[in-house]
Scaffold this active site. Structure first.
Site, PDB file in Angstrom:
ATOM      1  N   TYR A  65       0.952  -1.190   0.035  1.00 26.15           N
ATOM      2  CA  TYR A  65      -0.168   0.204   0.163  1.00 26.15           C
ATOM      3  C   TYR A  65       0.882   0.987   0.007  1.00 26.15           C
ATOM      4  O   TYR A  65       0.777   2.301  -0.921  1.00 26.15           O
ATOM      5  CB  TYR A  65      -0.940   0.101   1.160  1.00 26.15           C
ATOM      6  CG  TYR A  65      -1.975   1.118   1.571  1.00 26.15           C
ATOM      7  CD1 TYR A  65      -2.674   1.386   0.778  1.00 26.15           C
ATOM      8  CD2 TYR A  65      -1.176   2.061   2.437  1.00 26.15           C
ATOM      9  CE1 TYR A  65      -3.731   2.499   1.042  1.00 26.15           C
ATOM     10  CE2 TYR A  65      -2.109   3.515   2.419  1.00 26.15           C
ATOM     11  CZ  TYR A  65      -3.278   3.528   1.758  1.00 26.15           C
ATOM     12  OH  TYR A  65      -3.995   4.705   2.085  1.00 26.15           O
ATOM     13  N   LYS A  75       1.141   4.454  -2.754  1.00 23.20           N
ATOM     14  CA  LYS A  75       0.766   5.863  -2.481  1.00 23.20           C
ATOM     15  C   LYS A  75       2.077   6.474  -2.745  1.00 23.20           C
ATOM     16  O   LYS A  75       1.936   7.800  -3.049  1.00 23.20           O
ATOM     17  CB  LYS A  75       0.271   5.932  -1.143  1.00 23.20           C
ATOM     18  CG  LYS A  75      -0.793   5.411  -0.660  1.00 23.20           C
ATOM     19  CD  LYS A  75      -2.143   6.178  -1.379  1.00 23.20           C
ATOM     20  CE  LYS A  75      -3.683   5.731  -1.160  1.00 23.20           C
ATOM     21  NZ  LYS A  75      -4.705   6.302  -1.717  1.00 23.20           N
TER      22      LYS A  75
HETATM   23  N1  LIG Z   1      -8.873   5.678   6.174  1.00 26.77           N
HETATM   24  C1  LIG Z   1      -7.452   6.327   6.078  1.00 26.77           C
HETATM   25  O1  LIG Z   1      -6.944   5.891   6.984  1.00 26.77           O
HETATM   26  C2  LIG Z   1      -6.537   6.575   5.065  1.00 26.77           C
HETATM   27  C3  LIG Z   1      -5.362   7.241   5.168  1.00 26.77           C
HETATM   28  C4  LIG Z   1      -4.802   7.897   4.247  1.00 26.77           C
HETATM   29  C5  LIG Z   1      -5.210   7.908   3.078  1.00 26.77           C
HETATM   30  N2  LIG Z   1      -6.505   7.298   2.748  1.00 26.77           N
HETATM   31  C6  LIG Z   1      -7.034   7.401   1.403  1.00 26.77           C
HETATM   32  O2  LIG Z   1      -8.074   8.064   1.020  1.00 26.77           O
HETATM   33  C7  LIG Z   1      -8.783   7.557   0.099  1.00 26.77           C
HETATM   34  C8  LIG Z   1     -10.229   7.528   0.538  1.00 26.77           C
HETATM   35  O3  LIG Z   1     -10.092   6.310   1.692  1.00 26.77           O
HETATM   36  P1  LIG Z   1     -11.202   6.264   2.675  1.00 26.77           P
HETATM   37  O4  LIG Z   1     -10.735   6.086   4.024  1.00 26.77           O
HETATM   38  O5  LIG Z   1     -12.429   7.126   2.156  1.00 26.77           O
HETATM   39  O6  LIG Z   1     -11.845   4.843   2.567  1.00 26.77           O
HETATM   40  P2  LIG Z   1     -13.187   4.318   1.860  1.00 26.77           P
HETATM   41  O7  LIG Z   1     -14.410   4.688   2.654  1.00 26.77           O
HETATM   42  O8  LIG Z   1     -12.835   2.601   1.739  1.00 26.77           O
HETATM   43  O9  LIG Z   1     -12.871   4.823   0.357  1.00 26.77           O
HETATM   44  C9  LIG Z   1     -12.083   4.292  -0.770  1.00 26.77           C
HETATM   45  C10 LIG Z   1     -13.214   3.848  -1.747  1.00 26.77           C
HETATM   46  O10 LIG Z   1     -12.388   3.526  -2.957  1.00 26.77           O
HETATM   47  C11 LIG Z   1     -13.354   2.681  -3.611  1.00 26.77           C
HETATM   48  N3  LIG Z   1     -12.697   1.953  -4.746  1.00 26.77           N
HETATM   49  C12 LIG Z   1     -11.786   0.842  -4.218  1.00 26.77           C
HETATM   50  N4  LIG Z   1     -11.333   0.203  -5.533  1.00 26.77           N
HETATM   51  C13 LIG Z   1     -12.186   0.770  -6.381  1.00 26.77           C
HETATM   52  C14 LIG Z   1     -11.971   0.726  -7.676  1.00 26.77           C
HETATM   53  N5  LIG Z   1     -11.263  -0.280  -8.532  1.00 26.77           N
HETATM   54  N6  LIG Z   1     -13.032   1.395  -8.721  1.00 26.77           N
HETATM   55  C15 LIG Z   1     -13.593   2.365  -8.002  1.00 26.77           C
HETATM   56  N7  LIG Z   1     -13.704   2.548  -6.653  1.00 26.77           N
HETATM   57  C16 LIG Z   1     -12.859   1.722  -5.936  1.00 26.77           C
HETATM   58  C17 LIG Z   1     -14.124   2.105  -2.675  1.00 26.77           C
HETATM   59  O11 LIG Z   1     -15.465   1.860  -3.222  1.00 26.77           O
HETATM   60  P3  LIG Z   1     -16.415   0.392  -3.277  1.00 26.77           P
HETATM   61  O12 LIG Z   1     -15.762  -0.436  -2.701  1.00 26.77           O
HETATM   62  O13 LIG Z   1     -17.685   0.812  -2.725  1.00 26.77           O
HETATM   63  O14 LIG Z   1     -16.549   0.212  -4.989  1.00 26.77           O
HETATM   64  C18 LIG Z   1     -14.260   2.948  -1.460  1.00 26.77           C
HETATM   65  O15 LIG Z   1     -15.389   3.519  -1.458  1.00 26.77           O
HETATM   66  C19 LIG Z   1      -8.007   6.309  -0.171  1.00 26.77           C
HETATM   67  O16 LIG Z   1      -7.297   6.595  -1.322  1.00 26.77           O
HETATM   68  C20 LIG Z   1      -7.342   6.033   1.046  1.00 26.77           C
HETATM   69  O17 LIG Z   1      -6.076   5.131   0.580  1.00 26.77           O
HETATM   70  C21 LIG Z   1      -7.183   6.615   3.788  1.00 26.77           C
END
Ligand SMILES: NC(=O)c1ccc[n+]([C@@H]2O[C@H](COP(=O)([O-])OP(=O)(O)OC[C@H]3O[C@@H](n4cnc5c(N)ncnc54)[C@H](OP(=O)(O)O)[C@@H]3O)[C@@H](O)[C@H]2O)c1
Ligand SMILES: Cc1cc2nc3c(=O)[nH]c(=O)nc-3n(C[C@H](O)[C@H](O)[C@H](O)COP(=O)(O)OP(=O)(O)OC[C@H]3O[C@@H](n4cnc5c(N)ncnc54)[C@H](O)[C@@H]3O)c2cc1C
Lengths: 253, 460
Positions: free
Chosen positions: A159, A163
């Site tokens: 991961y 990133k």
């Molecule tokens: N949560 C954390 O701690 C954190 C920290 C740093 C960065 N981030 C980043 O922030 C971003 C948003 O994360 P979040 O925390 O909001 O998590 P989240 O709610 O799980 O959102 C990620 C979304 O990506 C979608 N996704 C995954 N694979 C996909 C694909 N092939 N095509 C289209 N959509 C896809 C999922 O949609 P479905 O599964 O519904 O299709 C999911 O809703 C991500 O890039 C994550 O890496 C998160």
């Protein structure tokens, strides 16, 4: 158009079910009744989020089909969306997967899923996206990166590497779009409480999706290049980044 | 042979330096270029630009074409008998004054800076310290290149609809190429100016109501940081054109001389935060103290009286890279409370704003979406900050309720929904505009943001 105080009128979310993106969208629609397009693998799963956005003030919400790993579809997807809905003042690129580090170390398919979603797929859709934004001459493009890419750690290096890659790509893109009227904002959150992390034990300095959303809204208004959430993460990661490898490896991170 | 026009990709913003967008900028040299451009617009349309002194996004067009009119800088004719001048639209008021004053003529309306073009002055139907008319009231005729009719000449009475849609029309009806302006005769290039301090805003308004009729020009500079009993303390500055007898004998031979120099430039890069509550408070205090305690008369030059800020080139840079907005509204007489409330809120929010400008109008603009209506107008510059949106949105509501409006040429953040309530002739203007531009060739970022034209292309 984005106004002088950072209020936007149209928003595209790639990863329309992302908790962080939806928290952000709810804030940005509040004052100017922006129109929102949610692009997600399952558009029908966006109904509840769409209703919430309308309640928060959005004038219109549409959900469209988008798969981050269906590379071949990306160019026509982007063109269709822009042709149908017009300019976007704000694009949130927030799709991504955390994956399972152990599996990804054993199973090439599991590793590829992480890399193809977070890096390859994001690059693939960003190429036509940046072209359309450049052509419209304005707009803000926000990437949800992560502190995980700043210094890639043992515990989640697939991961983290994905990133690190996409973060680097967006830094270069930001430079290339510097005089284009398009503003690129890279967001590097630490541990955020969302459905992505719900199985995990919260890390130190963990924050809510709302806190990330606030930081994004401020970053848009201020025209920032990079925001860290919480801001202290910047110094934590700077510390980690400069640790000698021998020391870094002994840390439980 | 016609010179090729110069074309470049440029990031453009308004005077407030917010929301810059990229456009293809053309610098047409003559009418033919403009006619050709307007006849064959690109997919994202085009809009004219003057000197970019509008504060927001009126003279920019993201991803499209912008016709920067600076090369249309000829003074075409001066009629010394009738007192008129015919100029191309890119002529600045600064150059116009340099030509006209030595001949004993002066424009009827000039704004707070001389660095605006005649095209921009008409397109915003600008006003000044003169209370009885705005710029377009003294335009006897103008030529405009419109998508529907190409180059056409509009008369304010015979062609009332296109004329008053173009004046104040923010560039969205066509490109103004030249105009004939009515002038006033003057004996000198000086102003006899009376200055007095006022205790608070009520005192200030009362003095304006009581005494303005003795003056052709009137303005009050209000210290927005003063609180409590001093809320709205002001320096009232009013004047008339000096006649020869007002000048000392030694100055009479050069009575109509006008050749001001631009003094200093603000450095190109200044840190954000230079404008803060302490620095602005100190400045305002100085401004107020500088004015004599008791009413005082002196003979002043045109520039210090009308254009006090023009002495510093690019002064807008002192606000740093985040830029600033100007909030200017007008409310009818009787709604003085809105002015008071606005001053109270700015003072309470401790927003670092330099002196605000309070003026009175005793006329309504004839432009369909023109700004002036009889009443009080308050204008102030404010550094941008996210919390400002809340404050200004709330003030807009008070302004609308009072039957007032905010000034489009200063705007960079209004809520589009309020346009109709602020500008009751909006629909008429839209119909007149659509007749001049049926294919929606004319577009600006302001139009995208506010959907002024009602073409529903906020998004494209
Ligand atoms: N949560 C954390 O701690 C954190 C920290 C740093 C960065 N981030 C980043 O922030 C971003 C948003 O994360 P979040 O925390 O909001 O998590 P989240 O709610 O799980 O959102 C990620 C979304 O990506 C979608 N996704 C995954 N694979 C996909 C694909 N092939 N095509 C289209 N959509 C896809 C999922 O949609 P479905 O599964 O519904 O299709 C999911 O809703 C991500 O890039 C994550 O890496 C998160
Ligand atoms: C310090 C300062 C003081 C000011 N004081 C006053 C004041 O006292 N009263 C007042 O009313 N305003 C005032 N203004 C605002 C200014 O007068 C207006 O914004 C004016 O329109 C600016 O003219 P410009 O040539 O810079 O036009 P721009 O800012 O370049 O353009 C303004 C509008 O005019 C249109 N336009 C420009 N040229 C043409 C053309 N040839 N044909 C068609 N449309 C055209 C543009 O499309 C745009 O919509 C002030 C501004 C500043 C910076």
């Amino acid at each position: 158009m984005k106004d002088a105080l950072g209020e936007v009128q149209s928003v595209l979310v790639l990863g329309g079910t992302s908790d962080i993106a939806l928290a952000t969208a709810r804030k940005v629609v509040a004052r100017r009744g922006a129109r929102v397009v949610l692009a997600a693998r399952k558009p029908e799963a966006c109904d509840a989020a769409a209703a919430e956005l309308r309640a928060a003030g959005a004038s219109e919400v549409d959900a469209v089909a988008f798969d981050g790993t269906d590379f071949a579809s990306h160019e026509s997807f982007v063109n269709t969306i822009f042709d149908r809905f017009g300019d976007f003042d704000l694009v949130l690129v927030s799709f991504g997967v955390l994956g399972d580090q152990d599996r990804a170390e054993q199973d090439p398919a599991a590793a590829l899923e992480i890399v193809q979603t977070n890096f390859t797929g994001t690059v693939s859709v960003t190429v036509p996206l940046a072209a359309r934004l450049r052509a419209q001459g304005h707009g803000t493009l926000v990437l949800l990166s992560s502190v995980a890419g700043e210094r890639v750690r043992r515990s989640n290096f697939v991961y983290g590497a994905s990133k690190a890659g996409i973060d680097g790509y967006y830094q270069g893109l930001a430079a290339s779009l510097a005089a284009s009227g398009v503003h690129v904002l890279i967001v590097r959150p630490g541990f955020v409480h969302t459905k992505m992390t719900k199985e995990m034990k919260a890390a130190p300095l963990s924050v809510s999706a709302d806190a990330v959303a606030d930081a994004i809204v401020r970053g848009i208004a201020r025209g920032r290049d990079i925001v860290w959430v919480p801001p202290a993460m910047r110094y934590v990661m700077a510390g980690l980044r400069h640790l000698p490898t021998a020391v870094f490896r002994r840390l439980p991170v | 042979m016609v010179d090729p026009e110069v074309v470049a990709q440029e990031l453009l913003s308004g005077w407030g330096r917010t929301s810059a967008t990229l456009a293809t900028v053309h610098r047409p040299n003559d009418l033919e270029h403009i006619v050709a451009r307007v006849a064959a617009p690109g997919p994202r349309g085009l809009v004219a630009r003057g000197l970019g002194r509008s504060y927001g996004d009126a003279a920019q067009n993201a991803g499209g074409d912008v016709l920067s009119c600076g090369n249309l800088d000829a003074v075409l004719a001066i009629d010394m008998e009738k007192g008129t001048v015919t100029v191309e639209s890119g002529v600045s008021l600064d150059s116009l004054l340099r030509v006209l004053l030595p001949l004993g003529w002066f424009p009827m309306v000039i704004p707070g800076t001389s660095y605006v073009t005649v095209g921009g002055a008409i397109a915003s139907d600008i006003h000044g310290k003169f209370r009885h008319g705005s710029f377009a009231d003294y335009v006897e005729q103008m030529r405009v290149v419109t998508p529907a009719h190409g180059a056409s000449t509009f008369d304010p009475d015979a062609d009332a609809e296109p004329f008053w849609a173009t004046s104040g029309g923010m560039g969205l009806t066509g490109v103004i190429t030249d105009a004939r302006l009515k002038l006033q005769p003057v004996e000198t290039s000086r102003i006899v100016c009376d200055t007095e301090r006022t205790h608070d805003v009520d005192d200030c308004m009362q003095r304006m109501l009581d005494g303005d009729h003795d003056y052709r020009y009137s303005v009050a500079w209000i210290d927005c940081l003063a609180r409590g009993g001093h809320l709205g303390r002001a320096v009232l500055s009013r004047g008339n054109h000096a006649v020869l007898d007002d000048l000392p004998a030694a100055e009479r031979s050069s009575a109509r001389e006008y050749a001001p120099r631009t003094l200093l430039g603000a450095p190109p890069w200044l840190p954000n935060g230079l404008i803060n509550i302490a620095s602005v408070r100190a400045f305002n205090e100085m401004w107020f103290r500088k004015a004599p305690r008791t009413p005082h008369r002196r003979v002043e030059g045109i520039k210090p009286f009308f254009f006090p800020l023009d002495g510093v080139r690019d002064w807008n840079r002192v606000y740093g890279s985040r830029g600033f907005v100007q909030y200017q509204f007008v409310v009818p007489f009787g709604a003085e409370q809105v002015v008071r409330t606005a001053l109270e809120r700015f003072s309470a929010a401790r927003i670092p704003t330099f002196v605000a400008v309070l003026k009175r109008f005793e006329h309504d603009s004839r432009s369909l979406i023109g700004f002036p209506i009889s009443g009080w107008t308050l204008a102030l510059d404010i550094p941008t900050s996210p919390s400002l949106a809340v404050l200004l949105d709330a003030l807009d509501e008070l302004v609308v309720e009072a039957g007032g409006r905010v000034y489009l040429t200063k705007d960079a953040r209004l809520r589009p929904e309020l346009l109709g309530a602020m500008y009751p002739h909006l629909d008429e203007w839209r119909a007149a505009r659509a007749a001049l531009d049926p294919t929606n060739a004319l577009r600006s970022d302001m139009d995208r943001r506010l959907d002024l034209s009602g073409a529903g292309r906020r998004t494209a």
